[in-house]
Design an enzyme around this catalytic site. Structure first.
Site, PDB file in Angstrom:
ATOM      1  N   GLU A  90       4.800   5.788  -7.419  1.00 41.18           N
ATOM      2  CA  GLU A  90       3.347   5.814  -7.367  1.00 41.18           C
ATOM      3  C   GLU A  90       2.727   5.278  -8.665  1.00 41.18           C
ATOM      4  OE1 GLU A  90       1.228   6.513  -4.860  1.00 41.18           O
ATOM      5  OE2 GLU A  90      -0.291   5.932  -6.312  1.00 41.18           O
ATOM      6  N   THR A 111      -0.937   2.203  -1.543  1.00 40.58           N
ATOM      7  CA  THR A 111       0.481   2.436  -1.248  1.00 40.58           C
ATOM      8  C   THR A 111       0.877   1.857   0.109  1.00 40.58           C
ATOM      9  OG1 THR A 111       0.317   4.516  -2.433  1.00 40.58           O
ATOM     10  CG2 THR A 111       2.287   4.187  -1.146  1.00 40.58           C
ATOM     11  N   ASP A 170       4.297   0.748  -6.856  1.00 38.80           N
ATOM     12  CA  ASP A 170       3.551   0.340  -5.656  1.00 38.80           C
ATOM     13  C   ASP A 170       2.308  -0.486  -5.960  1.00 38.80           C
ATOM     14  OD1 ASP A 170       2.085   2.535  -6.578  1.00 38.80           O
ATOM     15  OD2 ASP A 170       1.940   3.527  -4.626  1.00 38.80           O
ATOM     16  N   HIS A 171       1.583  -0.130  -7.020  1.00 39.39           N
ATOM     17  CA  HIS A 171       0.343  -0.851  -7.360  1.00 39.39           C
ATOM     18  C   HIS A 171      -0.113  -0.361  -8.721  1.00 39.39           C
ATOM     19  CE1 HIS A 171      -1.534   2.930  -6.287  1.00 39.39           C
ATOM     20  NE2 HIS A 171      -0.865   2.882  -5.144  1.00 39.39           N
TER      21      HIS A 171
HETATM   22  C1  GP9 Z   1      -0.404   9.157  -0.200  1.00 42.84           C
HETATM   23  C2  GP9 Z   1       0.174   8.305  -1.245  1.00 42.84           C
HETATM   24  C3  GP9 Z   1      -0.870   7.806  -2.201  1.00 42.84           C
HETATM   25  O1  GP9 Z   1       0.427   9.464   0.834  1.00 42.84           O
HETATM   26  O2  GP9 Z   1       0.926   7.315  -0.710  1.00 42.84           O
HETATM   27  O3  GP9 Z   1      -1.626   6.812  -1.668  1.00 42.84           O
HETATM   28  P1  GP9 Z   1      -2.499   5.801  -2.545  1.00 42.84           P
HETATM   29  O4  GP9 Z   1      -3.810   6.457  -2.810  1.00 42.84           O
HETATM   30  O5  GP9 Z   1      -1.762   5.498  -3.796  1.00 42.84           O
HETATM   31  O6  GP9 Z   1      -2.609   4.611  -1.684  1.00 42.84           O
HETATM   32 MN    MN Z   2       0.012   4.640  -4.423  1.00 44.78          MN
END
Ligand code: GP9
Ligand code: MN
Length: 630
Positions: A257, A299, A476-477
């Site tokens: 994350e 995500t 992820d970002h």
């Molecule tokens: C929630 C997690 C976070 O399930 O994947 O999502 P995000 O806000 O980073 O897209």
């Molecule tokens: Mn995320």
């Protein structure tokens, strides 16, 4: 006193108002008793309370146009419809912990799950969901003195609808302050219901559905020829030395994350931020010019890129808007090659519409929050702490191992999520000191995830899974947005120009293949390239796939990554906000230098959008000659 009595007895209320108030209160009571909607503050509670109102005013307000008899009929029918929709959601929620969506209604597999147990889901007290209908009926039949049923003038009707519009905007405005970009990001159904109400949510859902159905209906597959030509012309031959080196191995994918690449091999307050990852990259392939390409779907967009090698959309989350499309995603391909496929993520199953989208991607199992023991002690911020998440996941991995076939398991971490809250006992390094609390807190939470992954890798070794698995770790970002440029500039010791902002979109990509030595690869690449890269390592040919990425190991791979906002990066240049920057100096340079790539960047995004909006892959993969070879 007498006068007061007289005043009240002369006040009459309309049957429409009674119906609206009954439905309104009933909905709110249902929110509180039948759904598990998390409320964090009084403002959210207030939004929840008022959110059914605007819809009810519009829908039942139409009754103002009818004469008495028809009006009563209209009110009974609409009250029944509204009650039924509410009740259907309640029953659905009992089973799926989620709100109804139109695609779900047509998903027969879901419905047959529900069908068998519908009587078990009903409770005698459910009759109360229709109690207001009896009240209305009684009022209409016996017409007590305080109920009025008269014809309404044009002016009063107009005033009524103006009030309804005002309430709708008030609700939306309030929701927007609580959840910016609520409608364009469409992240979570619970969030939508919480903010705009269950009825407006259904309208919104219907709108999304009809929009995508229309675009889909107009497509006929003829658009595919150009796209296919483009993809074939850009196909890159796999690297022969690496093709199939991990054949038959498990694939363990960790989506980290909000982890950006700038933390790798760096320190804060003199302390290493990611000591474990820094060590791990020395034994793995590490890509230090790898970019995230996500849009509003965050995500979920990153998942979409990895699984499909297609770009996400420029607005909205494709996980929400196009979950019914035909895809040929990584899980599906791996299923065809004898793998068991699962995603593990301790959040609501409906978040980002994963429960629905995962089926389209071919996941065989989704270990969501319900597969974990989540309580106040082991949670922080968005939910289960990463260390707990990985530890509890070991049991699930053992299940997979016992199946005696290779598996693809995707883990999505959560602790390092904005606003980066961490318990004191979990903090191994100090916060940074700048004017951005967000950036300050970011470092300790990144470190926490680094430790969580270290523990997980050790557990994999203990469980005898390490040597049999390709382990991929990817950010992820971004976690730190441009709102924190000043603090970022302080940390990095340089001004954050648009050029630097693009460079900050790099996220770590680490691929650990058992028996392979570590190597850092500088090729410019992006999340779109992950799928072909992994397929090649696993010895699966992707020549016939419709994908925009390329194997990063391929000797022919071009240094190139397009971000979802149209910015792109090549070996020597960065193009963003209409300016071409020279990477060597970070300064603007002649546009001509970026020229040759501009068309390619635009073309790829356009083609990818076309595929998604037109659901074009249904014309491709349904044709047997294009099936991925086993
Ligand atoms: C929630 C997690 C976070 O399930 O994947 O999502 P995000 O806000 O980073 O897209
Ligand atoms: Mn995320």
């Amino acid at each position: 006193m007498n006068q007061l009595k007289k005043y009240f007895s002369s006040r009459k209320i309309s049957i429409i108002a009674v119906a609206i108030v009954l439905l309104w209160f009933k909905t709110y009571i249902a929110y509180k008793t039948s759904f598990d909607i998390k409320i964090e503050n009084w403002k959210q509670e207030f939004i929840l309370f008022i959110n059914p109102l605007s819809f009810l005013l519009f829908f039942l307000g139409i009754g103002l146009f009818f004469k008495e008899k028809n009006r009563n009929r209209y009110i009974m029918i609409t009250s029944f419809i509204v009650s039924f929709v509410l009740f259907a959601n309640v029953v659905f929620y009992r089973f799926f912990n989620d709100f109804l969506t139109i695609p779900v209604l047509f998903q027969t597999s879901n419905m047959s799950d529900l069908g068998g147990s519908v009587h078990e889901l009903l409770e005698p007290t459910d009759i109360l969901f229709f109690a207001d209908l009896f009240v209305l009926y009684a009022l209409m039949k016996w017409k007590p003195s305080f109920i009025v049923n008269r014809d309404y003038t044009k002016v009063s009707r107009r005033a009524f609808f103006l009030v309804a519009i005002a309430i709708a905007f008030f609700n939306l405005g309030l929701a927007e302050t609580e959840r910016p970009q609520l409608l364009t990001r469409t992240f979570d159904r619970e969030m939508l219901v919480k903010n705009i109400g269950t009825y407006n949510y259904h309208i919104y859902d219907a709108f999304l559905q009809s929009k995508s159905s229309a675009q889909r209906a107009l497509a006929d597959g003829s658009e595919l020829a150009d796209i296919e030509n483009y993809i074939r012309a850009n196909y890159k031959k796999p690297n022969d030395e690496l093709f199939g080196i991990a054949k038959g191995k498990n694939l363990i994918f960790i989506s980290m994350e909000s982890t950006q690449n700038f933390v790798i091999n760096q320190k804060v307050n003199g302390q290493e931020i990611t000591p474990f990852l820094n060590k791990f990259i020395k034994e793995s392939y590490y890509f230090d010019n790898f970019y995230h390409q996500t849009g509003q779907g965050k995500t979920s967009d990153s998942e979409f890129l990895v699984e499909n090698s297609l770009y996400p959309l420029s607005r909205g989350a494709v996980f929400f808007t196009h979950s019914q499309n035909e895809y040929k995603a990584l899980p599906e391909i791996l299923n065809e090659h004898g793998y068991f496929t699962a995603s593990l993520h301790a959040n609501n199953r409906s978040f980002w519409n994963r429960d629905i989208m995962y089926k389209s991607l071919g996941y065989q199992k989704f270990y969501d929050m319900d597969y974990y023991d989540v309580n106040d002690e082991n949670s922080v911020n968005w939910g289960l702490k990463d260390k707990e998440f990985f530890e509890q996941s070991i049991a699930h991995l053992k299940e997979m191992k016992a199946m005696n076939k290779p598996f693809y398991a995707k883990f999505i971490t959560l602790t390092n999520h904005f606003p980066f809250i961490l318990d004191e006992e979990d903090r191994s390094i100090d916060e940074y000191n700048s004017n951005s609390k967000t950036l300050n807190r970011y470092f300790p939470t990144v470190r926490y995830t680094d430790e969580a992954i270290e523990q997980f890798i050790n557990r994999l070794k203990e469980e005898g899974l390490y040597e049999d698995s390709v382990i991929v770790i990817m950010g992820d970002h971004y976690g730190i947005s441009e709102n924190h440029n000043e603090a970022m500039a302080q940390y990095l010791g340089k001004e954050i120009t648009p050029f630097e902002s693009v460079q900050l979109q790099r996220v770590p990509l680490i691929i650990h293949v058992p028996g392979q030595k570590g190597q850092t690869i500088h090729t410019v690449s992006g999340q779109i390239d992950v799928k072909p890269t992994l397929l090649h390592l696993l010895g699966i040919d992707n020549k016939n796939n419709i994908e925009f990425g390329a194997d990063i190991f391929s000797k022919e791979k071009m240094d190139f990554a397009v971000l979802r906002d149209g910015s792109f990066i090549t070996k020597d240049y960065v193009y963003t906000r209409d300016i071409c920057y020279d990477k060597a100096t970070g300064q603007p340079t002649d546009d001509k230098a970026c020229g040759p790539f501009m068309e390619k960047a635009k073309q790829e995004l356009e083609y990818s959008d076309k595929i998604i909006y037109g659901d074009l892959l249904r014309f491709y993969y349904n044709d047997k000659s294009n099936q991925v070879k086993k």
